[in-house]
Design a protein around this motif. Structure first.
Motif: not given
Length: 142
Positions: A82-87, A93-105, A116-122
């Motif tokens: 599974f690969a995930f991207l949080v957009s 810039f990484l925000t606390a909510p971005d980090r929480r989503w990545a950590a949750a995934l 799980c592959e490395i989570v990405h931010l878009g």
């Protein structure tokens, strides 16, 4: 004229980042979403899943999503990763909510026993990885 089906080979984090760049394009996002790509035998399946209006990942989401991932692996797509991207709108810039989503995934996939592959931010015009080692400093901050 017909477009060719986009079927990259994904063997490295750089391959995955390149695939996300191609799929997400330079456009902006109207809200926070989580995108899921299923990869089987180093090739992504030709469909993305978008979870829209992705506020905070609560306990119910975590439990239900873990069940979905397990069912996908066991009953639909064997040998899946599974690969995930949080957009979201805004800067890259990484925000606390971005980090929480990545950590949750990362946690959900670990608990479900699925790869799980490395989570990405878009964000507008930017795709960047969020590896697990970038989560600790702010994972629990607001």
């Amino acid at each position: 004229m017909t477009e060719e089906l986009f079927q990259p080979t994904i063997r490295t984090q750089a391959d995955l980042e390149s695939a996300w760049r191609r799929l997400m394009g330079p456009w902006s996002f109207g809200g926070r979403s989580v995108w899921m790509m299923l990869i089987q035998d180093d090739v992504p399946l030709p469909q993305l899943t978008e979870i829209t209006d992705a506020d905070e990942p609560d306990d119910l989401f975590r439990a239900n999503f873990g069940t979905v991932l397990t069912l996908l692996r066991d009953d639909v797509v064997p040998r899946v990763s599974f690969a995930f991207l949080v957009s979201r709108p805004g800067s890259g810039f990484l925000t606390a909510p971005d980090r929480r989503w990545a950590a949750a995934l990362y946690e959900i996939t670990k608990d479900a026993g699925v790869p799980c592959e490395i989570v990405h931010l878009g964000t507008k015009g930017a795709i960047r990885p969020i590896p697990p080692d970038q989560l600790e400093p702010m994972a629990s901050s607001a």
